[in-house]
Design a protein around this motif. Sequence first.
Motif, PDB file in Angstrom:
ATOM      1  N   LEU A   1     -75.196  79.572  25.033  1.00  0.00           N
ATOM      2  CA  LEU A   1     -74.210  79.808  23.966  1.00  0.00           C
ATOM      3  C   LEU A   1     -74.392  78.808  22.829  1.00  0.00           C
ATOM      4  O   LEU A   1     -74.306  79.168  21.645  1.00  0.00           O
ATOM      5  CB  LEU A   1     -72.789  79.713  24.525  1.00  0.00           C
ATOM      6  CG  LEU A   1     -72.332  80.886  25.395  1.00  0.00           C
ATOM      7  CD1 LEU A   1     -70.957  80.599  25.988  1.00  0.00           C
ATOM      8  CD2 LEU A   1     -72.295  82.187  24.582  1.00  0.00           C
ATOM      9  N   ALA A   2     -74.667  77.562  23.198  1.00  0.00           N
ATOM     10  CA  ALA A   2     -74.882  76.533  22.164  1.00  0.00           C
ATOM     11  C   ALA A   2     -76.097  76.892  21.311  1.00  0.00           C
ATOM     12  O   ALA A   2     -76.072  76.766  20.080  1.00  0.00           O
ATOM     13  CB  ALA A   2     -75.066  75.163  22.821  1.00  0.00           C
TER      14      ALA A   2
ATOM     15  N   GLN B 174     -75.221  79.783  18.988  1.00  0.00           N
ATOM     16  CA  GLN B 174     -74.375  79.378  17.854  1.00  0.00           C
ATOM     17  C   GLN B 174     -75.105  78.485  16.863  1.00  0.00           C
ATOM     18  O   GLN B 174     -74.962  78.634  15.654  1.00  0.00           O
ATOM     19  CB  GLN B 174     -73.137  78.620  18.368  1.00  0.00           C
ATOM     20  CG  GLN B 174     -72.041  79.554  18.830  1.00  0.00           C
ATOM     21  CD  GLN B 174     -71.132  78.883  19.873  1.00  0.00           C
ATOM     22  OE1 GLN B 174     -71.186  77.670  20.071  1.00  0.00           O
ATOM     23  NE2 GLN B 174     -70.318  79.693  20.534  1.00  0.00           N
ATOM     24  N   LEU B 175     -75.886  77.568  17.367  1.00  0.00           N
ATOM     25  CA  LEU B 175     -76.453  76.551  16.478  1.00  0.00           C
ATOM     26  C   LEU B 175     -77.862  76.864  15.990  1.00  0.00           C
ATOM     27  O   LEU B 175     -78.366  76.223  15.074  1.00  0.00           O
ATOM     28  CB  LEU B 175     -76.461  75.187  17.191  1.00  0.00           C
ATOM     29  CG  LEU B 175     -75.072  74.631  17.551  1.00  0.00           C
ATOM     30  CD1 LEU B 175     -75.184  73.461  18.509  1.00  0.00           C
ATOM     31  CD2 LEU B 175     -74.330  74.211  16.279  1.00  0.00           C
TER      32      LEU B 175
ATOM     33  N   ARG C 186     -74.158  88.273  22.138  1.00  0.00           N
ATOM     34  CA  ARG C 186     -73.977  86.893  22.619  1.00  0.00           C
ATOM     35  C   ARG C 186     -74.385  86.802  24.088  1.00  0.00           C
ATOM     36  O   ARG C 186     -74.126  87.742  24.847  1.00  0.00           O
ATOM     37  CB  ARG C 186     -72.486  86.528  22.554  1.00  0.00           C
ATOM     38  CG  ARG C 186     -72.042  85.864  21.262  1.00  0.00           C
ATOM     39  CD  ARG C 186     -70.516  85.921  21.206  1.00  0.00           C
ATOM     40  NE  ARG C 186     -69.913  85.052  22.237  1.00  0.00           N
ATOM     41  CZ  ARG C 186     -69.675  83.759  22.051  1.00  0.00           C
ATOM     42  NH1 ARG C 186     -69.957  83.191  20.895  1.00  0.00           N
ATOM     43  NH2 ARG C 186     -69.129  83.034  22.997  1.00  0.00           N
TER      44      ARG C 186
END
Length: 569
Positions: free
Chosen positions: A552-553, A556-557, A564
């Motif tokens: 997930l990190a 997102q980044l 997702r």
Amino acid sequence: MGGEWGQSDICPESSQEWTIQVGQDLLDMDLGAITKYSALHAKPNGLILQYGTAGFRTKAEHLDHVMFRMGLLAVLRSKQTKSTIGVMVTASHNPEEDNGVKLVDPLGEMLAPSWEEHATCLANAEEQDMQRVLIDISEKEAVNLQQDAFVVIGRDTRPSSEKLSQSVIDGVTVLGGQFHDYGLLTTPQLHYMVYCRNTGGRYGKATIEGYYQKLSKAFVELTKQASCSGDEYRSLKVDCANGIGALKLREMEHYFSQGLSVQLFNDGSKGKLNHLCGADFVKSHQKPPQGMEIKSNERCCSFDGDADRIVYYYHDADGHFHLIDGDKIATLISSFLKELLVEIGESLNIGVVQTAYANGSSTRYLEEVMKVPVYCTKTGVKHLHHKAQEFDIGVYFEANGHGTALFSTAVEMKIKQSAQLEDKKRKAAKMLENIIDLFNQAAGDAISDMLVIEAILALKGLTVQQWDALYTDLPNRQLKVQVADRRVISTTNAERQAVTPPGLQEAINDLVKKYKLSRAFVRPSGTEDVVRVYAEADSQESADHLAHEVSLAVFQLAGGIGERPQPGF
Ligand SMILES: CC(=O)N[C@H]1[C@@H](OP(=O)(O)O)O[C@H](CO)[C@@H](O)[C@@H]1O
Ligand SMILES: [Mg+2]
């Protein structure tokens, strides 16, 4: 997979006046013929590929021009090194519809990095720029075009491989190179051929017979000395991934049958290459391949599609599956070699080389119990191979089962002097001599590694469970995340820490702190258009959670695309 469509920003533009600088010998390249033949292997407009961890890989239908051009490049590399160069057509563990190509350097090693860049430039040049790029490479590398060139070619069993290897041959011939087409070979067999040819036959005979005889002789000599030679030690089930390994193992089995009987599964007679079987499937799904019936405690192994990787496994009495991966293979091999060195009484140094994917338990066991120094390099065998060359005995394995052992000339010299040694030492030295012959020192080799492992288990009287019990793997999970451009992630410290994008490493650090015995890292894959996530922890549940949170990190980044990442596997 690797293919991208767009503008290449990889190759520097050279000066407009390049034609003026062209020396007379450069003009000896029949530029007209190259242009003419190149048009027959035309590059799809705008297709950009990169020479990655294992050469070029993408859908087979996009590769014809790349093959032709790698034939050209192999000739230039051969002229420059005054050596035989290898070209292997394979996409290893990737799906049957894919294909790929990689060049093999003079000592059976992966292509030198500066030439990887040339390979990328040449593969991506538009038709009208081909001549310029060829001349640029020749100039930069001071290639003497008068020099003879010799290229050897091998291919795997993919339906597309035969035609693609013909395109390589077209490229070799148009630049005036000589070639030998070995036809169907495992990748490590081609590496072996290149090594033999460039060392005047000292390493072995550059024929398939020569390969079978060298390895089998060493194996049979070794197993003759095993005191435990019951049936249990003599039979092994092999999943051949429906690939080239099946053909070659079948050809070879009668050479070593007095020491081992192999039962082949997924031999290509019906199933699809790498589909639900093979070393990559078994390692990444942590379950047995389809098409193989396993009774409890039977010793089984899987090759990958081009037979340069191997993993072992078995079912225990309760039907639980146990995987024995490259880390445990490295442990078995290095402990055996270390014992031999102690018996011979030589102070030769031994080192083990791993990547960030090595299970934390294996590293701890090697360092703390076996007292063997362990080094970590970037993913990709060329990095491990290079590091392993620094030791008298360098054992390297990727967790996925690709690896071998390298022996320095100092070791070979010591063994030559072993005739003067007392009896016990002489016996150990003889064993070491055979083990050295049994390893493919040019590249990780499933067949060679299998025979090494089988010989060690027989000599030490170890069952597969006893081998497995050396240490317990930390539960781990590997995941893939789709991002718009995986190059936004850069790493350091042998890929164990992310440098960019900003904030990603800090996020990973915070997540790792939440779990016991945990570790996690992310890196862009060199063979697929994905970011790989790895996590390990004290329980499978924790490893799975951590891997998901890190995914997930990344999403997102680092510019995730599509859905997702979802929890659950
Ligand atoms: C995690 C993993 O198994 N990565 C594999 C894979 O590389 P990536 O760069 O991770 O796609 O393919 C390589 C070539 O076969 C192999 O050397 C490597 O170990
Ligand atoms: Mg492979």
